[in-house]
Design a protein around this motif. Structure first.
Motif, PDB file in Angstrom:
ATOM      1  N   UNK A 153       0.894  -1.022   0.013  1.00  8.61           N
ATOM      2  CA  UNK A 153      -0.068  -0.001  -0.016  1.00  8.61           C
ATOM      3  C   UNK A 153       0.926   1.198   0.008  1.00  8.61           C
ATOM      4  N   UNK A 154       0.420   2.407  -0.375  1.00 12.51           N
ATOM      5  CA  UNK A 154       1.122   3.465  -0.487  1.00 12.51           C
ATOM      6  C   UNK A 154      -0.065   4.713  -0.778  1.00 12.51           C
ATOM      7  N   UNK A 155       0.455   5.903  -0.298  1.00 14.12           N
ATOM      8  CA  UNK A 155      -0.103   7.216  -0.628  1.00 14.12           C
ATOM      9  C   UNK A 155       0.459   8.043  -1.630  1.00 14.12           C
ATOM     10  N   UNK A 156      -0.190   8.752  -2.554  1.00 11.21           N
ATOM     11  CA  UNK A 156       0.591   9.861  -3.238  1.00 11.21           C
ATOM     12  C   UNK A 156      -0.366  11.173  -3.039  1.00 11.21           C
ATOM     13  N   UNK A 157       0.626  12.120  -2.735  1.00  8.00           N
ATOM     14  CA  UNK A 157       0.007  13.404  -2.466  1.00  8.00           C
ATOM     15  C   UNK A 157       0.422  14.487  -3.767  1.00  8.00           C
ATOM     16  N   UNK A 158      -0.677  14.751  -4.382  1.00  8.37           N
ATOM     17  CA  UNK A 158      -0.332  15.525  -5.876  1.00  8.37           C
ATOM     18  C   UNK A 158      -0.708  17.112  -5.472  1.00  8.37           C
ATOM     19  N   UNK A 159      -0.015  18.142  -6.072  1.00  9.67           N
ATOM     20  CA  UNK A 159      -0.261  19.347  -6.009  1.00  9.67           C
ATOM     21  C   UNK A 159      -1.258  19.766  -7.407  1.00  9.67           C
ATOM     22  N   UNK A 160      -0.962  18.678  -8.081  1.00  9.89           N
ATOM     23  CA  UNK A 160      -1.787  18.849  -9.578  1.00  9.89           C
ATOM     24  C   UNK A 160      -3.135  18.592  -9.486  1.00  9.89           C
ATOM     25  N   UNK A 161      -4.218  19.273  -8.647  1.00  6.75           N
ATOM     26  CA  UNK A 161      -5.374  18.996  -8.439  1.00  6.75           C
ATOM     27  C   UNK A 161      -6.332  18.453  -9.424  1.00  6.75           C
ATOM     28  N   UNK A 162      -6.021  19.113 -10.810  1.00  2.00           N
ATOM     29  CA  UNK A 162      -7.056  18.951 -11.893  1.00  2.00           C
ATOM     30  C   UNK A 162      -6.657  17.493 -12.565  1.00  2.00           C
ATOM     31  N   UNK A 163      -5.749  16.849 -11.964  1.00  2.00           N
ATOM     32  CA  UNK A 163      -5.206  15.724 -12.987  1.00  2.00           C
ATOM     33  C   UNK A 163      -5.360  14.275 -12.025  1.00  2.00           C
ATOM     34  N   UNK A 164      -6.351  13.776 -12.034  1.00  2.00           N
ATOM     35  CA  UNK A 164      -6.934  12.679 -11.634  1.00  2.00           C
ATOM     36  C   UNK A 164      -6.493  11.626 -12.527  1.00  2.00           C
ATOM     37  N   UNK A 165      -5.448  10.738 -11.922  1.00  2.00           N
ATOM     38  CA  UNK A 165      -5.035   9.363 -12.991  1.00  2.00           C
ATOM     39  C   UNK A 165      -6.037   8.595 -13.251  1.00  2.00           C
ATOM     40  N   UNK A 166      -5.953   7.763 -14.536  1.00  2.00           N
ATOM     41  CA  UNK A 166      -6.876   7.080 -15.086  1.00  2.00           C
ATOM     42  C   UNK A 166      -7.118   5.851 -14.062  1.00  2.00           C
ATOM     43  N   UNK A 167      -8.326   5.610 -13.888  1.00  2.00           N
ATOM     44  CA  UNK A 167      -8.619   4.358 -12.848  1.00  2.00           C
ATOM     45  C   UNK A 167      -9.060   2.976 -13.567  1.00  2.00           C
ATOM     46  N   UNK A 168      -8.122   2.097 -13.547  1.00  2.00           N
ATOM     47  CA  UNK A 168      -8.479   0.836 -14.241  1.00  2.00           C
ATOM     48  C   UNK A 168      -9.338   0.173 -13.383  1.00  2.00           C
ATOM     49  N   UNK A 169     -10.180  -0.655 -14.228  1.00  2.00           N
ATOM     50  CA  UNK A 169     -11.280  -1.475 -13.454  1.00  2.00           C
ATOM     51  C   UNK A 169     -11.032  -2.823 -13.982  1.00  2.00           C
ATOM     52  N   UNK A 170      -9.826  -3.055 -14.636  1.00  2.93           N
ATOM     53  CA  UNK A 170      -9.527  -4.224 -15.234  1.00  2.93           C
ATOM     54  C   UNK A 170      -8.256  -4.604 -15.276  1.00  2.93           C
TER      55      UNK A 170
END
Length: 674
Positions: free
Chosen positions: A156-173
């Motif tokens: 597990x890990x946590x990413x803190x991003x200042x680029x608030x408008x860029x949500x990474x693509x979320x893979x569902x498969x």
């Protein structure tokens, strides 16, 4: 009543066990998970994701404002030794200027059942590696330790991003099955995102909302001064706002299945992509980002790293003036400038729509990104009076942007429109390229022409005309089944371009060796090749061959396929069904002309008959013609696919088409001793 009671108890137990099975906590791996020998729903897989949780949300503090937080927890079962390939995690962290994403709380464990005990091994710092992946991305990579067949890993890990408008693509498969997936995305109402989905699996997305409060503290100082100094007063303001919540809870997600000619699987694997539409803070007007293609075109063109670069010309003006001096034809000027840039500039492999160091510096250093090289090319063409525009592209490894977006593009080429209406596409990063022949990374993607007036139009780079590869084979063989002869191969259009990309830098020995490897030829001799450096023309190869396993001699009869080693032995399309298109990249035509001399003292008693096949809607054809005359067996074959992309609905047709092609190509000639 007793029977009903038993049924209720059984149902309750099933539901309860299912609920318990869904409770996943880091550090709590069960004995059942460790002892499981294969994935219950697909025993062929080497590994499976037992549980994956992704939690995306925004955190606010007065000093930094909003920050985007992504928390990941993943547990994977490795059923076989090959499953250890999935024990490596690669995380890309975005950076720009002095601002970058940071990772924290990284923990990992490997669990193995040894003897009668569970052995735990922690991921240590010396097993975690960081490096610069690109100019705008750092890579963090780790492989879980002490892997064994049957191990369970989790991290597990946590990413803190200042680029608030860029949500990474979320893979569902994934390319391995997922037993349980939980995703939660929480977005403050100030940021409006569009949801773009890919894939053919149903997405169990539930939307809800909740309220939250931001506390803002301000301070003020009074004008008076006391013995303790100036008086400071603090006040707190509360801002109520809504949080929009997206949740996905899925179970037993099948692995994404690779198929032959898949193209870019990123277009077909199930996922959600969040694209910022607008920002709207209280008591402020909405700041729209990419609601229409015109907005996208305007935003890109007005950038100092795009449109402004097209206006710069002083750094090359004299060179280009001398280069095209005396040329009157628009086409001649275009080709001259294109060849000049292609030879002068070396691509540093950086992709992107915007320049990095700028075209002027790139020109001086003879190297640059794709944007710098092709915006420079476009600027030079404009300077020469040519109607040229930049074209932003999504390469073959990007999701095709079907809706207005800036993030969906990562490449730039140039388009020229001549006075007679002819259109030419140019990519000066490709050393082997010619006008209207683009690299594979482009033709499988898509593009949009960006005009100065803020308009844009979509363009498809797929070639209309199939590219041709023509084989000519002449041979004769003895009664022991050894065949000797001459083969010539001519590559044209995109197939000639691909030959140069794959083989131009190789020596003749390596080029010849590929025929032995690909066709199982016993011996290749006197190999020659012509046209490798004559860009825009065909490439021809020629060699002598010897094969020993293509002909079977039994007593007084000889059996062989007339195409010998050129025939296809099996159908690559094996699946019963297919969920996504067959992507050949571009149309092609494989042509074969084979002449086989009949051995002295033998006659033909059987020979494959002529035949013809067609795909629906003129998407492809296959013709087979045979003839026996003057002691020679001649076979002429044409296998042509005219449609670069064949929809999934036609998969049964193309599978059956190639079943019949394989069957026909493998029919036997039978010779009998007279």
């Amino acid at each position: 009543m007793g029977k009903l009671y038993k049924i209720i108890v059984i149902v309750f137990l099933i539901i309860s066990s299912d609920i318990i099975a869904q409770e996943y906590k880091f550090g709590k791996v069960s004995k059942e998970e460790l002892l499981e020998k294969s994935y219950p729903l697909d025993s062929s897989v080497n590994a499976a994701i037992l549980y994956e949780n992704k939690n995306v949300y925004y955190s606010f503090n007065q000093q930094n404002g909003f920050q985007l937080i992504t928390e990941v927890f993943k547990r994977i079962k490795l059923y076989t030794k090959e499953g250890s390939d999935f024990a490596t995690e690669e995380i890309l962290l975005y950076k720009s200027g002095g601002t970058k994403e940071k990772i924290s709380n990284l923990k990992g464990k490997t669990y193995s059942y040894v003897g009668d005990k569970v052995v735990e091994t922690k991921l240590k710092k010396d097993g975690i590696f960081e490096n610069e992946y690109t100019e705008n991305q750092d890579q963090l990579k780790f492989t879980m330790p002490s892997l064994q067949e049957g191990s369970v890993i989790e991290f597990k890990y946590k990413i803190t991003s200042p680029f608030i408008y860029n949500i990474d693509r979320i893979y569902l498969q994934n390319v391995i099955p997922i037993k349980k997936l939980e995703v939660q995305v929480k977005m403050p109402e100030f940021f409006n995102f569009k949801k773009l989905t890919t894939g053919y699996l149903p997405i169990n997305l539930k939307e809800s909302s909740t309220q939250d409060i931001i506390n803002l503290t301000s301070k003020s100082r009074s004008g008076g001064v006391s013995a303790l100094g100036r008086n400071t007063q603090y006040s707190t303001n509360e801002v109520d706002y809504r949080i929009n919540i997206n949740k996905v809870n899925s179970s037993n997600i099948p692995a994404f299945k690779y198929e032959p000619y898949s193209g870019n699987i990123q277009n077909y694997i199930s996922s959600i992509n969040y694209e910022l539409s607008y920002v709207k803070y209280p008591n402020q007007p909405a700041d729209y980002r990419s609601t229409t293609w015109e907005d996208v075109a305007k935003t890109i063109y007005e950038s100092s790293r795009f449109g402004e670069e097209l206006k710069k010309s002083n750094y090359y003006k004299e060179d280009i003036a001398n280069l095209i001096n005396g040329l009157n034809s628009q086409l001649d000027k275009t080709v001259k400038i294109y060849d000049y840039v292609k030879k002068k500039m070396t691509w540093n492999k950086r992709r992107g729509v915007f320049t990095n160091s700028g075209t002027k510096k790139a020109y001086k250093e003879n190297t640059g990104s794709v944007a710098e090289i092709n915006l420079m090319l476009t600027s030079m063409l404009l300077e020469a009076g040519i109607d040229a525009n930049p074209v932003i592209c999504s390469t073959s490894d990007m999701v095709i942007p079907l809706f207005p977006t800036i993030d969906g593009f990562n490449y730039v080429i140039s388009r020229v429109k001549l006075a007679d209406g002819a259109v030419i596409y140019l990519d000066a990063t490709d050393k082997y390229g010619v006008p209207n022949v683009l690299p594979d990374r482009i033709i499988k993607g898509m593009g949009r022409v960006i005009a100065k007036n803020g308009t844009s139009q979509m363009v498809n780079f797929r070639p209309v005309k199939p590219s041709v590869k023509a084989f000519r084979l002449q041979c004769e063989f003895d009664d022991q089944g050894v065949a000797k002869g001459i083969v010539s191969v001519n590559h044209k259009d995109y197939l000639a371009h691909n030959f140069r990309v794959m083989n131009a830098a190789k020596d003749d020995e390596s080029r010849a060796k590929r025929f032995e490897n690909n066709f199982g030829i016993t011996e290749v001799e006197e190999y020659t090749v012509n046209g490798v450096k004559e860009y825009g023309k065909g490439v021809s190869e020629k060699f002598n061959f010897t094969v020993e396993d293509q002909i079977e001699a039994i007593e007084d009869e000889i059996f062989f396929s007339p195409l010998l080693f050129l025939r296809d032995k099996e159908n690559v399309f094996k699946s019963d069904d297919r969920k996504y298109p067959v992507d050949f990249g571009y149309g092609f035509s494989n042509k074969y002309m084979v002449n086989i001399k009949i051995p002295e003292g033998y006659e033909v008693v059987e020979c494959p008959k002529s035949a013809a096949l067609k795909l629906p809607n003129n998407m492809g054809k296959f013709t087979f013609r045979s003839n026996v005359a003057n002691g020679v067996i001649q076979v002429v074959v044409d296998e042509t696919i005219t449609a670069p992309v064949i929809p999934a609905s036609y998969y049964p047709a193309i599978k059956e088409f190639y079943n019949q092609v394989i069957q026909k190509e493998n029919e036997q000639v039978v010779l009998k001793k007279i």
